[in-house]
Design a protein around this motif. Structure first.
Motif, PDB file in Angstrom:
ATOM      1  N   GLU A  57      65.704  15.186-129.844  1.00  0.00           N
ATOM      2  CA  GLU A  57      66.488  15.741-128.729  1.00  0.00           C
ATOM      3  C   GLU A  57      66.008  15.110-127.431  1.00  0.00           C
ATOM      4  O   GLU A  57      64.870  14.668-127.320  1.00  0.00           O
ATOM      5  CB  GLU A  57      66.363  17.258-128.665  1.00  0.00           C
ATOM      6  CG  GLU A  57      64.966  17.769-128.410  1.00  0.00           C
ATOM      7  CD  GLU A  57      64.902  19.291-128.382  1.00  0.00           C
ATOM      8  OE1 GLU A  57      64.478  19.824-127.346  1.00  0.00           O
ATOM      9  OE2 GLU A  57      65.270  19.914-129.383  1.00  0.00           O
ATOM     10  N   ASP A  58      66.913  15.044-126.454  1.00  0.00           N
ATOM     11  CA  ASP A  58      66.571  14.516-125.136  1.00  0.00           C
ATOM     12  C   ASP A  58      65.991  15.632-124.290  1.00  0.00           C
ATOM     13  O   ASP A  58      66.561  16.731-124.226  1.00  0.00           O
ATOM     14  CB  ASP A  58      67.808  13.939-124.443  1.00  0.00           C
ATOM     15  CG  ASP A  58      68.299  12.672-125.117  1.00  0.00           C
ATOM     16  OD1 ASP A  58      67.480  11.981-125.750  1.00  0.00           O
ATOM     17  OD2 ASP A  58      69.505  12.370-125.012  1.00  0.00           O
ATOM     18  N   LEU A  65      63.686  11.157-118.392  1.00  0.00           N
ATOM     19  CA  LEU A  65      64.371  11.595-119.601  1.00  0.00           C
ATOM     20  C   LEU A  65      63.799  10.858-120.807  1.00  0.00           C
ATOM     21  O   LEU A  65      63.725   9.624-120.818  1.00  0.00           O
ATOM     22  CB  LEU A  65      65.871  11.320-119.485  1.00  0.00           C
ATOM     23  CG  LEU A  65      66.743  11.842-120.609  1.00  0.00           C
ATOM     24  CD1 LEU A  65      66.686  13.363-120.677  1.00  0.00           C
ATOM     25  CD2 LEU A  65      68.176  11.380-120.414  1.00  0.00           C
ATOM     26  N   HIS A  66      63.379  11.608-121.827  1.00  0.00           N
ATOM     27  CA  HIS A  66      62.794  11.027-123.029  1.00  0.00           C
ATOM     28  C   HIS A  66      63.432  11.665-124.257  1.00  0.00           C
ATOM     29  O   HIS A  66      63.821  12.830-124.224  1.00  0.00           O
ATOM     30  CB  HIS A  66      61.284  11.283-123.094  1.00  0.00           C
ATOM     31  CG  HIS A  66      60.521  10.638-121.991  1.00  0.00           C
ATOM     32  ND1 HIS A  66      60.082   9.339-122.052  1.00  0.00           N
ATOM     33  CD2 HIS A  66      60.117  11.112-120.796  1.00  0.00           C
ATOM     34  CE1 HIS A  66      59.437   9.045-120.945  1.00  0.00           C
ATOM     35  NE2 HIS A  66      59.447  10.114-120.156  1.00  0.00           N
ATOM     36  N   THR A  67      63.520  10.901-125.336  1.00  0.00           N
ATOM     37  CA  THR A  67      63.926  11.440-126.622  1.00  0.00           C
ATOM     38  C   THR A  67      62.656  11.823-127.365  1.00  0.00           C
ATOM     39  O   THR A  67      61.773  10.987-127.559  1.00  0.00           O
ATOM     40  CB  THR A  67      64.732  10.412-127.428  1.00  0.00           C
ATOM     41  OG1 THR A  67      65.868  10.018-126.656  1.00  0.00           O
ATOM     42  CG2 THR A  67      65.199  10.987-128.751  1.00  0.00           C
ATOM     43  N   SER A  87      62.223   6.344-124.791  1.00  0.00           N
ATOM     44  CA  SER A  87      62.364   6.653-123.376  1.00  0.00           C
ATOM     45  C   SER A  87      63.716   6.163-122.907  1.00  0.00           C
ATOM     46  O   SER A  87      64.138   5.058-123.248  1.00  0.00           O
ATOM     47  CB  SER A  87      61.256   5.952-122.594  1.00  0.00           C
ATOM     48  OG  SER A  87      61.480   6.073-121.212  1.00  0.00           O
ATOM     49  N   VAL A  88      64.405   6.982-122.133  1.00  0.00           N
ATOM     50  CA  VAL A  88      65.702   6.597-121.587  1.00  0.00           C
ATOM     51  C   VAL A  88      65.489   6.292-120.111  1.00  0.00           C
ATOM     52  O   VAL A  88      65.200   7.186-119.324  1.00  0.00           O
ATOM     53  CB  VAL A  88      66.744   7.729-121.752  1.00  0.00           C
ATOM     54  CG1 VAL A  88      68.077   7.313-121.176  1.00  0.00           C
ATOM     55  CG2 VAL A  88      66.867   8.123-123.199  1.00  0.00           C
TER      56      VAL A  88
END
Length: 103
Positions: A57-58, A65-67, A87-88
């Motif tokens: 999940e993000d 923002l990371h998954t 990582s987003v």
């Protein structure tokens, strides 16, 4: 349900699940103690055992923002923490932090 095979660790300082005391990691596997989790101080480990991963999940963390995926004890299913999956980032350069942040 099949038989549960637990891995036991040897050493003077072993980290374990706070609920069932199942071994999770050795002290030598700590990468950093400079993390802040939702409920207080958190450690970053290089390797852990006797855990299962939850769904990805993000999440919006202090660094962006990371998954991530929650990590559960394989013996009692208690949430032990989470694992970085990816990582987003909107830019190709990492952010620079010059001041410590309070969580």
């Amino acid at each position: 349900m099949g038989r549960l095979f637990k891995q036991y660790l040897n050493g003077p300082r072993i980290y374990s699940c706070s609920n069932c005391r199942c071994h999770t990691s050795d002290h030598d596997e700590i990468v950093s103690k400079a993390f802040q989790g939702r409920h207080g101080r958190a450690y970053l480990f290089n390797n852990v055992v006797n855990v299962t991963l939850g769904p990805r999940e993000d999440r919006l963390l202090i660094t962006g923002l990371h998954t991530v995926a929650d990590i559960y004890c394989s013996c009692c299913q208690q949430v032990l923490g989470w694992k970085y999956v990816s990582s987003v980032r909107t830019t190709s350069t990492p952010p620079s932090i010059t001041e410590p942040l309070d969580g």
